[in-house]
Design an enzyme around this catalytic site. Sequence first.
Site, PDB file in Angstrom:
ATOM      1  CE  LYS A 179      12.025  -2.050  -5.441  1.00 19.26           C
ATOM      2  NZ  LYS A 179      12.896  -3.092  -6.020  1.00 19.26           N
ATOM      3  CG  HIS A 189      20.835 -35.942  -5.032  1.00 19.98           C
ATOM      4  ND1 HIS A 189      21.301 -37.125  -4.514  1.00 19.98           N
ATOM      5  CD2 HIS A 189      21.925 -35.194  -5.321  1.00 19.98           C
ATOM      6  CE1 HIS A 189      22.617 -37.086  -4.459  1.00 19.98           C
ATOM      7  NE2 HIS A 189      23.031 -35.929  -4.953  1.00 19.98           N
ATOM      8  CD  GLU A 220      18.198 -12.025  -7.678  1.00 13.74           C
ATOM      9  OE1 GLU A 220      17.627 -12.645  -6.775  1.00 13.74           O
ATOM     10  OE2 GLU A 220      17.810 -10.903  -8.068  1.00 13.74           O
ATOM     11  NE  ARG A 227       4.716   2.016  -0.993  1.00 13.00           N
ATOM     12  CZ  ARG A 227       5.605   2.067  -0.015  1.00 13.00           C
ATOM     13  NH1 ARG A 227       6.747   2.679  -0.200  1.00 13.00           N
ATOM     14  NH2 ARG A 227       5.356   1.523   1.163  1.00 13.00           N
ATOM     15  CG  ASN A 281       1.393   0.615   4.232  1.00 10.26           C
ATOM     16  OD1 ASN A 281       1.131  -0.583   4.240  1.00 10.26           O
ATOM     17  ND2 ASN A 281       2.578   1.087   3.908  1.00 10.26           N
ATOM     18  N   GLY A 282      -0.600  -1.078   6.505  1.00 13.11           N
ATOM     19  CA  GLY A 282      -0.252  -1.882   7.683  1.00 13.11           C
ATOM     20  C   GLY A 282      -1.391  -2.824   8.000  1.00 13.11           C
ATOM     21  CB  CYS A 308      -0.880   0.031   1.248  1.00  8.95           C
ATOM     22  SG  CYS A 308      -1.971  -1.386   1.361  1.00  8.95           S
ATOM     23  CE  LYS A 362      14.929 -10.128  -9.954  1.00  7.87           C
ATOM     24  NZ  LYS A 362      15.562  -9.893  -8.691  1.00  7.87           N
ATOM     25  CD  GLU A 382      11.141 -10.682  -9.153  1.00  7.72           C
ATOM     26  OE1 GLU A 382      10.451 -10.377  -8.184  1.00  7.72           O
ATOM     27  OE2 GLU A 382      12.365 -10.459  -9.209  1.00  7.72           O
ATOM     28  CD1 TRP A 434       0.121  -5.587  -3.759  1.00 11.85           C
ATOM     29  CD2 TRP A 434       0.014  -6.628  -1.787  1.00 11.85           C
ATOM     30  NE1 TRP A 434       0.677  -6.832  -3.912  1.00 11.85           N
ATOM     31  CE2 TRP A 434       0.619  -7.493  -2.722  1.00 11.85           C
ATOM     32  CE3 TRP A 434      -0.164  -7.074  -0.472  1.00 11.85           C
ATOM     33  CZ2 TRP A 434       1.060  -8.767  -2.387  1.00 11.85           C
ATOM     34  CZ3 TRP A 434       0.274  -8.344  -0.140  1.00 11.85           C
ATOM     35  CH2 TRP A 434       0.869  -9.170  -1.095  1.00 11.85           C
TER      36      TRP A 434
HETATM   37  C1  F6R Z   1      12.694  -9.626  -6.052  1.00  7.77           C
HETATM   38  C2  F6R Z   1      12.576  -8.681  -4.962  1.00  7.77           C
HETATM   39  C3  F6R Z   1      12.158  -9.201  -3.639  1.00  7.77           C
HETATM   40  C4  F6R Z   1      12.855  -8.421  -2.511  1.00  7.77           C
HETATM   41  C5  F6R Z   1      12.309  -8.847  -1.154  1.00  7.77           C
HETATM   42  C6  F6R Z   1      13.013  -8.130  -0.028  1.00  7.77           C
HETATM   43  O1  F6R Z   1      13.142  -9.022  -7.217  1.00  7.77           O
HETATM   44  O2  F6R Z   1      12.775  -7.518  -5.124  1.00  7.77           O
HETATM   45  O3  F6R Z   1      12.384 -10.556  -3.522  1.00  7.77           O
HETATM   46  O4  F6R Z   1      14.222  -8.670  -2.583  1.00  7.77           O
HETATM   47  O5  F6R Z   1      10.944  -8.570  -1.101  1.00  7.77           O
HETATM   48  O6  F6R Z   1      12.890  -6.752  -0.153  1.00  7.77           O
HETATM   49  P1  F6R Z   1      13.867  -5.771   0.562  1.00  7.77           P
HETATM   50  O7  F6R Z   1      15.206  -5.920  -0.059  1.00  7.77           O
HETATM   51  O8  F6R Z   1      13.287  -4.408   0.342  1.00  7.77           O
HETATM   52  O9  F6R Z   1      13.888  -6.154   2.012  1.00  7.77           O
END
Ligand code: F6R
Length: 611
Positions: free
Chosen positions: A606, A507, A484, A27, A103-104, A2, A488, A491, A74
Amino acid sequence: MCGIIAYIGRRDAKSILIEGLKRLEYRGYDSAGVAILEGAGDLQRARSVGRVQGLEELLGDGFNGSVGVAHTRWATHGGVSEPNAHPHVDDKKLGHGIALVHNGIIENYASIKQWLAKKNHVFESETDTEVLAHLIGELYDGDLEKAVQAALREVTGAYALAVICPKEPDTLVVARKGSPLMVGVGADEYVIASDSSAIVAHTKQAFTLEDYTVAKITRDSIRTSTVDNVEITPEIRELEVDLEEIELGSFEHYMLKEIYEQPEAIKRCFQGRLDLRDGQVRLGGISEFARKLATAKRIVFIGQGTALHAAMIGEYLIEHIAKIPAEVEFASEFRYRNPIVEPGTVVISISQSGETADTLAALTEAKQKGALTVGLVNVVGSSIARETDAGIYLRVGPEIGVASTKAFLGQVAVATMLAAYIGRRRFYSQDDLGSLLNEMDRIPSLISRVLEQSDDIKKATSRYINRENWLFLGRGMNYPVALEGALKLKEISYIHAEGMPAAEMKHGPIALIDDGMPVVFVATKNSQYEKVLSNIEEVRTRGGHVIAVATEGDTDIQSMCEDVFWVPDVAEPLQPLLTVVPLQLMAYHAAVMRGKDVDKPRNLAKSVTVE
Ligand code: F6R
């Protein structure tokens, strides 16, 4: 997650709020809404499911006023629907037209709702936020600030909120506990938002609201106090963000912009910290604790998602360079496992936003148990940055793309500096450090060299674009890079991708490999290179298509793989700073070719500010 934006001043609130909502879109959200006090205090409210653009069209020429609140939602409590979107208002018949964005999560909303229902409050949504709006309305006695303080004394959970009331048309009340909220201070106006990206176009003077703090704001005054009404003085500082840093410029997507920013971002991250002349790493944010770090018995990294992958690389670096036992935990698991924190335990939280709820809660747990806590964080002044005993900022600039790219590189770069800093105070020789620093200094230009392959990577990716299952494999430090790469891809392109240690494939997962399945190997020249070649053979034998990230000049691997993306040869601890780059580009091109909204992937936020 949010996003909140609120305005009080002399300008048209609508345009400021809508522009702010657009800045907060990154976000992640599913619906949006706005409430504005018109003239002497008529409350106008509009909400809609979907993009901010739709909300903007809904407002049309109406909604004219200079005080208002707005929100991107969100969904957590209650589905994605207009009645569940914010702003929420207090009871239609009993209330005062109080409008609130939040937000929360209000954890005890169910019991408060029951209490309010007995007082004949009727609820229109399934949200915890509406309960809070009704509670403030119930406690309102002609003073909005007091009603908010009283309500917040009753709630448990996390909140950042902004509240307006038609009976006090020249007042805006905001409050915070656990969720981010920043107050921008302009000339006769205030812009309040979840993060600085929605503020910086209006003012660079701002402060972060402390937990359990309420601010009563008029056009020319602000009063901040605790929920118990003890007055406090906020510390206003200059925002370090520039407007152009958060603009898209000539790029099609923020993700691509941020991938290309990486050479500059890492240069900035290293600046003033790598002292090549004296052969030292200088890290002001942890210098006070240098001795404690060098004598640590155990280092535990915590993070989530991409930050967790950086943490896994941090584990290797600390063991390899600093020679201290290290481990990695999902912050979300660490917290609930009743973790053992002995004297000499250091807990390092990695986070781009500095607001991830799980990481913050795990850090609080570690702190309570007596660990020395260190934050590797990007957003200056964020909750994790403020909660930790010491820290190193990533300094990679604002990251707007939901898929983290330059922040990951920044996290790995900072973890490398930290390992070298601690290592030199233990067994790492001056010679070893000197040559590591010289190589680190070359990293930004080497990243640029990797980026030059973008067109080749796009072409190669196009051949596999219709495959729905991919594997990403690596050994040692290449394993978290493989994880990673898989994250990427999944997502932003919604392709199913799994990352795992290359040796683990035999395995079980090897059963997945069928004719033409794309299998991406991170296979640089390092201590486990020969073993990886055997794993590549195993995949080829079963018909898999091998795509490798390999060291420049490696002709052996070229003859074994369908496609190879090259990285310059650097010392093993520095390889993740290069090997991840082709994987970022591959994910980006795959998502674009599949027609996905790269910067707004479905269901993703985000910054994940709820557990
Ligand atoms: C993936 C991504 C998320 C963040 C995770 C932690 O591309 O961005 O997996 O890495 O939500 O977020 P932060 O780094 O803000 O704690």
